[in-house]
Design an enzyme around this catalytic site. Structure first.
Site, PDB file in Angstrom:
ATOM      1  N   LYS A   1       0.844  -1.203   0.000  1.00 20.74           N
ATOM      2  CA  LYS A   1       0.000   0.000   0.000  1.00 20.74           C
ATOM      3  C   LYS A   1       0.878   1.253   0.000  1.00 20.74           C
ATOM      4  CE  LYS A   1      -3.764  -1.998   2.666  1.00 20.74           C
ATOM      5  NZ  LYS A   1      -4.208  -2.108   4.042  1.00 20.74           N
TER       6      LYS A   1
ATOM      7  N   TYR B   1       8.562  -3.313   7.396  1.00 25.67           N
ATOM      8  CA  TYR B   1       9.332  -4.534   7.111  1.00 25.67           C
ATOM      9  C   TYR B   1      10.774  -4.390   7.580  1.00 25.67           C
ATOM     10  CZ  TYR B   1      11.206  -8.519   4.525  1.00 25.67           C
ATOM     11  OH  TYR B   1      11.826  -9.703   4.186  1.00 25.67           O
TER      12      TYR B   1
HETATM   13  N1  LIG Z   1      11.148 -13.229  -0.954  1.00 27.04           N
HETATM   14  C1  LIG Z   1      12.207 -12.469  -0.765  1.00 27.04           C
HETATM   15  O1  LIG Z   1      12.746 -11.883  -1.704  1.00 27.04           O
HETATM   16  C2  LIG Z   1      12.799 -12.346   0.627  1.00 27.04           C
HETATM   17  C3  LIG Z   1      13.968 -11.608   0.787  1.00 27.04           C
HETATM   18  C4  LIG Z   1      14.549 -11.495   2.033  1.00 27.04           C
HETATM   19  C5  LIG Z   1      13.960 -12.132   3.111  1.00 27.04           C
HETATM   20  N2  LIG Z   1      12.812 -12.845   2.948  1.00 27.04           N
HETATM   21  C6  LIG Z   1      12.240 -13.505   4.132  1.00 27.04           C
HETATM   22  O2  LIG Z   1      12.121 -14.894   3.884  1.00 27.04           O
HETATM   23  C7  LIG Z   1      11.044 -15.438   4.656  1.00 27.04           C
HETATM   24  C8  LIG Z   1      10.122 -16.237   3.736  1.00 27.04           C
HETATM   25  O3  LIG Z   1       9.662 -15.356   2.732  1.00 27.04           O
HETATM   26  P1  LIG Z   1       8.967 -15.861   1.395  1.00 27.04           P
HETATM   27  O4  LIG Z   1       9.553 -15.063   0.309  1.00 27.04           O
HETATM   28  O5  LIG Z   1       8.949 -17.336   1.315  1.00 27.04           O
HETATM   29  O6  LIG Z   1       7.486 -15.298   1.655  1.00 27.04           O
HETATM   30  P2  LIG Z   1       6.050 -15.869   1.333  1.00 27.04           P
HETATM   31  O7  LIG Z   1       6.074 -16.644   0.071  1.00 27.04           O
HETATM   32  O8  LIG Z   1       5.133 -14.713   1.472  1.00 27.04           O
HETATM   33  O9  LIG Z   1       5.791 -16.914   2.522  1.00 27.04           O
HETATM   34  C9  LIG Z   1       5.663 -16.452   3.842  1.00 27.04           C
HETATM   35  C10 LIG Z   1       5.308 -17.632   4.722  1.00 27.04           C
HETATM   36  O10 LIG Z   1       5.159 -17.158   6.075  1.00 27.04           O
HETATM   37  C11 LIG Z   1       3.928 -17.682   6.560  1.00 27.04           C
HETATM   38  N3  LIG Z   1       3.366 -16.924   7.665  1.00 27.04           N
HETATM   39  C12 LIG Z   1       3.040 -15.613   7.711  1.00 27.04           C
HETATM   40  N4  LIG Z   1       2.483 -15.318   8.905  1.00 27.04           N
HETATM   41  C13 LIG Z   1       2.463 -16.482   9.621  1.00 27.04           C
HETATM   42  C14 LIG Z   1       2.009 -16.842  10.911  1.00 27.04           C
HETATM   43  N5  LIG Z   1       1.446 -15.948  11.729  1.00 27.04           N
HETATM   44  N6  LIG Z   1       2.178 -18.125  11.334  1.00 27.04           N
HETATM   45  C15 LIG Z   1       2.731 -19.048  10.524  1.00 27.04           C
HETATM   46  N7  LIG Z   1       3.158 -18.776   9.275  1.00 27.04           N
HETATM   47  C16 LIG Z   1       3.019 -17.506   8.835  1.00 27.04           C
HETATM   48  C17 LIG Z   1       3.014 -17.706   5.349  1.00 27.04           C
HETATM   49  O11 LIG Z   1       1.871 -18.495   5.600  1.00 27.04           O
HETATM   50  P3  LIG Z   1       0.462 -18.255   4.806  1.00 27.04           P
HETATM   51  O12 LIG Z   1       0.572 -19.022   3.521  1.00 27.04           O
HETATM   52  O13 LIG Z   1      -0.553 -18.815   5.745  1.00 27.04           O
HETATM   53  O14 LIG Z   1       0.319 -16.780   4.580  1.00 27.04           O
HETATM   54  C18 LIG Z   1       3.972 -18.280   4.327  1.00 27.04           C
HETATM   55  O15 LIG Z   1       4.079 -19.681   4.482  1.00 27.04           O
HETATM   56  C19 LIG Z   1      10.359 -14.248   5.324  1.00 27.04           C
HETATM   57  O16 LIG Z   1      10.825 -14.131   6.653  1.00 27.04           O
HETATM   58  C20 LIG Z   1      10.830 -13.068   4.484  1.00 27.04           C
HETATM   59  O17 LIG Z   1      10.824 -11.865   5.204  1.00 27.04           O
HETATM   60  C21 LIG Z   1      12.212 -12.973   1.732  1.00 27.04           C
END
Ligand SMILES: NC(=O)c1ccc[n+]([C@@H]2O[C@H](COP(=O)([O-])OP(=O)(O)OC[C@H]3O[C@@H](n4cnc5c(N)ncnc54)[C@H](OP(=O)(O)O)[C@@H]3O)[C@@H](O)[C@H]2O)c1
Length: 248
Positions: free
Chosen positions: A97, A165
């Protein structure tokens, strides 16, 4: 056989990086417990990994819900009696947002919910599971952070402001250092890493890395030898060809 296997809990492992970390840990013989807040989503992922020949267990876990964490911890204690590896992967990034892109307009409710999931939940699950590591004086805790939360480079980097974030991940970094300090001298090693910008639901299609690439450092930190890194911040290994430490 399960008794001799290392037991790993990966939060938010129904999709994205969490699924990939689970896959890679399972592929090297670790007993992975997939977790998700939505049971149907988690069981679908378990089925997917099973179809690849991987033997993973599953339990529901909402990291922001005290009762869910208590139920999960009780189940883990009764079923396995210990835990060796905790990957704090679950996270949210609510910066889509327009008002969330500036500190002058970011909603405090958004700040609060982001800190709840990204920081306080990491503390909550760590408090719950560290006693199950202390039983055997063995533990590896991997906190997923981002180089966007390097205080050292935040003033000069090119990333979006993303206040809720980035500030929440700064909290993850601080938590990592303080927890490592408290556990210093034990065989429970706590580290954080940045997986890089990945093609997941959070990262989007333009990201240069895959979750498979982003998971490598988690596996490295989850399997550190005794006396390995404690309280450090790592970059994604694929980008640098090996484990490289980032400045906090
Ligand atoms: N993607 C990137 O480029 C990137 C870069 C740097 C760091 N990260 C970090 O990497 C990690 C994984 O990111 P991702 O890219 O895989 O994101 P994602 O695809 O959005 O997946 C996030 C996961 O966290 C789960 N989640 C959120 N709130 C939760 C809760 N209260 N209890 C249990 N599970 C919960 C989600 O479950 P639901 O399916 O139920 O929503 C989903 O399984 C995060 O910590 C993110 O900050 C990501």
């Amino acid at each position: 056989m399960t008794d001799q296997k290392k037991i790993a809990v990966v939060t938010g492992s129904n999709r994205g990086l969490g699924t990939e970390i689970s896959r890679q840990l399972s592929q090297i013989g670790i007993q992975v417990i997939l977790t998700s807040r939505n049971e149907t989503d988690g069981l679908t992922t378990k089925q997917q990994l099973s179809s690849e020949g991987l033997d993973v267990d599953y339990h529901v876990l909402d990291v922001t819900d005290k009762v869910s964490v208590e139920n999960f911890t009780n189940w883990l204690r009764e079923t396995y009696g210990k835990v060796d590896i905790l990957v704090n992967n679950a996270g949210i990034n609510p910066t889509t947002k327009p008002e969330e892109s500036s500190l002058l307009t970011v909603q405090l409710d958004t700040m609060r919910s982001t800190f709840d999931t990204n920081v306080l939940a990491v503390l909550r699950i760590s408090q719950a599971l560290i006693p199950l590591m202390k039983i055997q004086n063995y533990g590896r805790i991997v906190n997923i952070s981002t180089e966007m939360a390097s205080l050292n480079s935040v003033a000069n980097d090119y990333y979006p402001l993303a206040p809720s974030y980035r500030l929440s991940k700064l909290g993850v970094n601080g938590l990592t250092v303080l927890l490592a300090k408290e556990l210093f001298g034990s065989n429970i090693l706590v580290n954080a890493y940045s997986p890089g910008w990945m093609k997941t639901d959070m990262g989007g299609d333009n990201a240069p890395f895959t979750a498979e690439e982003g998971a490598e450092t988690a596996v490295y930190l989850a399997t550190l030898p005794d006396g390995g890194a404690q309280g450090q911040f790592f970059a994604e290994m694929r980008k640098f060809g090996g484990p490289i430490q980032l400045q906090w």
